[in-house]
Design a protein around this motif. Structure first.
Motif, PDB file in Angstrom:
ATOM      1  N   ASN A  79     -20.566   5.524 -19.660  1.00  0.00           N
ATOM      2  CA  ASN A  79     -21.138   6.698 -18.985  1.00  0.00           C
ATOM      3  C   ASN A  79     -21.977   6.288 -17.780  1.00  0.00           C
ATOM      4  N   ARG A  80     -21.649   5.145 -17.169  1.00  0.00           N
ATOM      5  CA  ARG A  80     -22.396   4.626 -16.015  1.00  0.00           C
ATOM      6  C   ARG A  80     -21.675   5.017 -14.723  1.00  0.00           C
ATOM      7  N   PHE A  81     -22.432   5.579 -13.787  1.00  0.00           N
ATOM      8  CA  PHE A  81     -21.887   6.033 -12.507  1.00  0.00           C
ATOM      9  C   PHE A  81     -22.837   5.621 -11.378  1.00  0.00           C
ATOM     10  N   PRO A  82     -22.291   5.591 -10.130  1.00  0.00           N
ATOM     11  CA  PRO A  82     -20.891   5.789  -9.733  1.00  0.00           C
ATOM     12  C   PRO A  82     -20.051   4.556  -9.999  1.00  0.00           C
ATOM     13  N   ARG A  83     -18.734   4.725  -9.991  1.00  0.00           N
ATOM     14  CA  ARG A  83     -17.804   3.618 -10.183  1.00  0.00           C
ATOM     15  C   ARG A  83     -17.242   3.186  -8.833  1.00  0.00           C
ATOM     16  N   PRO A  84     -16.804   1.928  -8.710  1.00  0.00           N
ATOM     17  CA  PRO A  84     -16.110   1.519  -7.484  1.00  0.00           C
ATOM     18  C   PRO A  84     -14.834   2.338  -7.292  1.00  0.00           C
ATOM     19  N   LYS A  85     -14.524   2.631  -6.073  1.00  0.00           N
ATOM     20  CA  LYS A  85     -13.293   3.358  -5.762  1.00  0.00           C
ATOM     21  C   LYS A  85     -12.120   2.384  -5.822  1.00  0.00           C
ATOM     22  N   ILE A  86     -11.088   2.752  -6.564  1.00  0.00           N
ATOM     23  CA  ILE A  86      -9.914   1.893  -6.746  1.00  0.00           C
ATOM     24  C   ILE A  86      -8.838   2.327  -5.754  1.00  0.00           C
ATOM     25  N   GLU A  87      -8.404   1.382  -4.919  1.00  0.00           N
ATOM     26  CA  GLU A  87      -7.326   1.657  -3.969  1.00  0.00           C
ATOM     27  C   GLU A  87      -6.160   0.731  -4.272  1.00  0.00           C
ATOM     28  N   GLN A  88      -4.954   1.270  -4.206  1.00  0.00           N
ATOM     29  CA  GLN A  88      -3.747   0.501  -4.451  1.00  0.00           C
ATOM     30  C   GLN A  88      -2.878   0.494  -3.199  1.00  0.00           C
ATOM     31  N   GLY A  89      -2.338  -0.651  -2.904  1.00  0.00           N
ATOM     32  CA  GLY A  89      -1.488  -0.776  -1.721  1.00  0.00           C
ATOM     33  C   GLY A  89      -0.637  -2.023  -1.826  1.00  0.00           C
ATOM     34  N   VAL A  90      -0.414  -2.680  -0.690  1.00  0.00           N
ATOM     35  CA  VAL A  90       0.369  -3.919  -0.649  1.00  0.00           C
ATOM     36  C   VAL A  90      -0.305  -4.894   0.285  1.00  0.00           C
ATOM     37  N   THR A  91       0.046  -6.157   0.187  1.00  0.00           N
ATOM     38  CA  THR A  91      -0.439  -7.182   1.105  1.00  0.00           C
ATOM     39  C   THR A  91       0.754  -7.810   1.818  1.00  0.00           C
ATOM     40  N   ASP A  92       0.492  -8.259   3.085  1.00  0.00           N
ATOM     41  CA  ASP A  92       1.567  -8.901   3.830  1.00  0.00           C
ATOM     42  C   ASP A  92       1.534 -10.406   3.616  1.00  0.00           C
ATOM     43  N   ASN A  93       2.321 -11.125   4.412  1.00  0.00           N
ATOM     44  CA  ASN A  93       2.432 -12.579   4.223  1.00  0.00           C
ATOM     45  C   ASN A  93       1.121 -13.300   4.480  1.00  0.00           C
ATOM     46  N   GLN A  94       0.234 -12.706   5.299  1.00  0.00           N
ATOM     47  CA  GLN A  94      -1.052 -13.330   5.602  1.00  0.00           C
ATOM     48  C   GLN A  94      -2.158 -12.877   4.651  1.00  0.00           C
ATOM     49  N   GLY A  95      -1.802 -12.072   3.665  1.00  0.00           N
ATOM     50  CA  GLY A  95      -2.805 -11.594   2.728  1.00  0.00           C
ATOM     51  C   GLY A  95      -3.564 -10.388   3.207  1.00  0.00           C
ATOM     52  N   ASN A  96      -3.124  -9.771   4.328  1.00  0.00           N
ATOM     53  CA  ASN A  96      -3.808  -8.589   4.833  1.00  0.00           C
ATOM     54  C   ASN A  96      -3.441  -7.374   3.991  1.00  0.00           C
ATOM     55  N   TYR A  97      -4.451  -6.623   3.648  1.00  0.00           N
ATOM     56  CA  TYR A  97      -4.232  -5.452   2.806  1.00  0.00           C
ATOM     57  C   TYR A  97      -3.552  -4.358   3.615  1.00  0.00           C
ATOM     58  N   ASN A  98      -2.481  -3.788   3.074  1.00  0.00           N
ATOM     59  CA  ASN A  98      -1.715  -2.726   3.726  1.00  0.00           C
ATOM     60  C   ASN A  98      -1.200  -3.160   5.098  1.00  0.00           C
ATOM     61  N   GLY A  99      -0.771  -4.451   5.181  1.00  0.00           N
ATOM     62  CA  GLY A  99      -0.171  -4.926   6.434  1.00  0.00           C
ATOM     63  C   GLY A  99       1.198  -4.303   6.656  1.00  0.00           C
ATOM     64  N   TYR A 100       1.687  -4.461   7.871  1.00  0.00           N
ATOM     65  CA  TYR A 100       2.965  -3.827   8.208  1.00  0.00           C
ATOM     66  C   TYR A 100       4.134  -4.465   7.474  1.00  0.00           C
ATOM     67  N   ASN A 101       4.022  -5.749   7.196  1.00  0.00           N
ATOM     68  CA  ASN A 101       5.110  -6.435   6.502  1.00  0.00           C
ATOM     69  C   ASN A 101       4.759  -6.633   5.018  1.00  0.00           C
ATOM     70  N   GLY A 102       4.251  -5.593   4.441  1.00  0.00           N
ATOM     71  CA  GLY A 102       3.818  -5.693   3.054  1.00  0.00           C
ATOM     72  C   GLY A 102       4.988  -5.934   2.119  1.00  0.00           C
ATOM     73  N   TYR A 103       4.743  -6.733   1.100  1.00  0.00           N
ATOM     74  CA  TYR A 103       5.812  -7.002   0.150  1.00  0.00           C
ATOM     75  C   TYR A 103       5.290  -7.142  -1.275  1.00  0.00           C
ATOM     76  N   ARG A 104       3.969  -7.267  -1.494  1.00  0.00           N
ATOM     77  CA  ARG A 104       3.436  -7.477  -2.833  1.00  0.00           C
ATOM     78  C   ARG A 104       2.389  -6.418  -3.151  1.00  0.00           C
ATOM     79  N   PRO A 105       2.488  -5.783  -4.347  1.00  0.00           N
ATOM     80  CA  PRO A 105       1.480  -4.783  -4.709  1.00  0.00           C
ATOM     81  C   PRO A 105       0.089  -5.402  -4.735  1.00  0.00           C
ATOM     82  N   ALA A 106      -0.890  -4.630  -4.337  1.00  0.00           N
ATOM     83  CA  ALA A 106      -2.267  -5.107  -4.292  1.00  0.00           C
ATOM     84  C   ALA A 106      -3.200  -3.984  -4.712  1.00  0.00           C
TER      85      ALA A 106
END
Length: 396
Positions: free
Chosen positions: A336-363
């Protein structure tokens, strides 16, 4: 009523004589157990049946008595009854009361499990098992006769015997005795139903179902044989107590579902709605709420806030986090502890950038902080009424 002895009375008189070396209370119990069977046999043979007809079907009363001795674990005629113990009745009494305490503990365990819908089975059994194991070991080592010869057991048997002699009480006792075959089947059904109920509410209870099936089969086998072998009491008494507790707990759980009763199991929430995983949800205006943000009077966000309802119960919601290896959102607990961190789901590209244009791995990533600002309205406190007494002015 004719005073002429019937074939059953004559036959039982000879059986009583053959068992005369056993304790009187034991002999009465044995005869009470076999009397209904002999009466049925006499009725089957027809009116005016003679003792010879019973002997032809059952053997001589002496051989029949020997069979009763063997099935009940009694010593053969001439060897004398087993001694109570050289050190007195301490061990038989421990065996008896260990059995009764284990049965009571199992009844309470079943009642709590059926009422709450979940139970720590292993922890509970670890508390009951040592007491029952000691009781069973003492009974097996010393025999059941010393336990049945205890004064408290003899008193109970005398009380039951007096009850059988009374018209109304005797009818009631005989009626309950006639229900014994159905009771053992009911025990087996109740055990299976109890296991399935726990499995629905608590998935880990699935490991308990095969054990309950085995116990159910054992009680159906042992129940009808307990009259001839009193050692089986160490099985049927605990199981019967467990079934009684589970039935009473089940009745209480059903009553709670009625008007004015509880409609929840486990941690309470403001709504019984659940998500696709069956977890509790908090709703407001028909919409599901996953996070709560609190601000002070100056509009500053608060952290480490714990929410409770008007009864002091924690408003517990499912907490999610990022599972690093798979890059997915996973349930990590409830609080019952708040607030919680906001969870975002996306992909990472070959350089490890979140939501990069060449995304291929869920993140997945967690973002702390408050994603918005709040304008807290200023509350104007009305001036005190002129009729209110003025505060005294302190003097130096």
């Amino acid at each position: 009523m004719s005073d002429k002895p019937t074939a059953v009375r004559v036959y039982l008189a000879r059986v009583r004589t053959a068992l005369a070396d056993l304790p009187a209370t034991e002999v009465e119990e044995i005869l009470e157990d076999v009397r209904p069977h002999l009466a049925e046999l006499e009725a089957e043979l027809g009116e005016g049946a003679r003792v010879e007809a019973l002997i032809e079907r059952l053997g001589t009363p002496e051989s029949y008595a020997a069979e009763l001795r063997a099935s009940g674990g009694y010593p053969p005629a001439g060897e004398g009854a087993a001694p109570t113990t050289a050190a007195g009745p301490a061990k038989p009494r421990i065996a008896l009361w260990g059995l009764l305490l284990s049965a009571l503990a199992l009844a309470l365990l079943a009642f709590g499990a059926a009422t709450a819908g979940r139970v720590q089975v292993l922890a509970a059994l670890l508390l009951v098992a040592p007491v029952f194991a000691v009781s069973l070991a003492l009974m097996l080592r010393g025999g059941v006769e010393p336990v049945l010869a205890l004064p408290e057991v003899a008193w109970l048997r005398r009380a039951l015997a007096r009850g059988r002699e009374q018209d109304e009480a005797g009818k009631l006792l005989r009626y309950f005795a006639s229900l014994k075959p159905a009771w053992w089947v009911l025990c087996a059904v109740a055990l299976v139903a109890f296991g399935l109920l726990l499995m629905v509410r608590q998935r880990s209870a699935v490991l308990l179902v095969p054990f309950l099936l085995l116990v159910g089969a054992a009680i159906v086998w042992a129940g009808p044989r307990v009259r001839r072998d009193r050692r089986l009491l160490w099985l049927v008494v605990p199981v019967s107590a467990f079934v009684v507790g589970s039935v009473l707990g089940g009745i209480g759980a059903v009553a709670d579902l009625g008007p004015g009763g509880r409609t929840y199991y486990g941690p309470p929430s403001y709504s019984t709605a659940g998500d696709s995983y069956g977890n509790d949800q908090l709703t407001y205006g028909g919409r599901s709420i996953e996070n709560v943000y609190a601000f002070d009077g100056e509009g500053k966000p608060l952290t480490e806030v714990y929410l409770y309802d008007e009864d002091g119960r924690p408003i517990t919601l499912t907490r999610y986090g990022c599972e690093r290896s798979s890059g997915s959102k996973q349930k990590i607990g409830e609080d019952n502890r708040f607030p919680r961190p906001k969870i975002e789901q996306g992909v990472t590209d070959n350089q490890g950038n979140y939501n990069g244009y060449n995304g291929y791995r869920p993140a997945c990533r967690e973002e702390a902080g408050v994603p918005f600002s709040a304008a807290i309205p200023k509350v104007t406190v009305p001036p005190a009424s002129s009729s209110a007494p003025a505060s005294p002015t302190p003097t130096k």
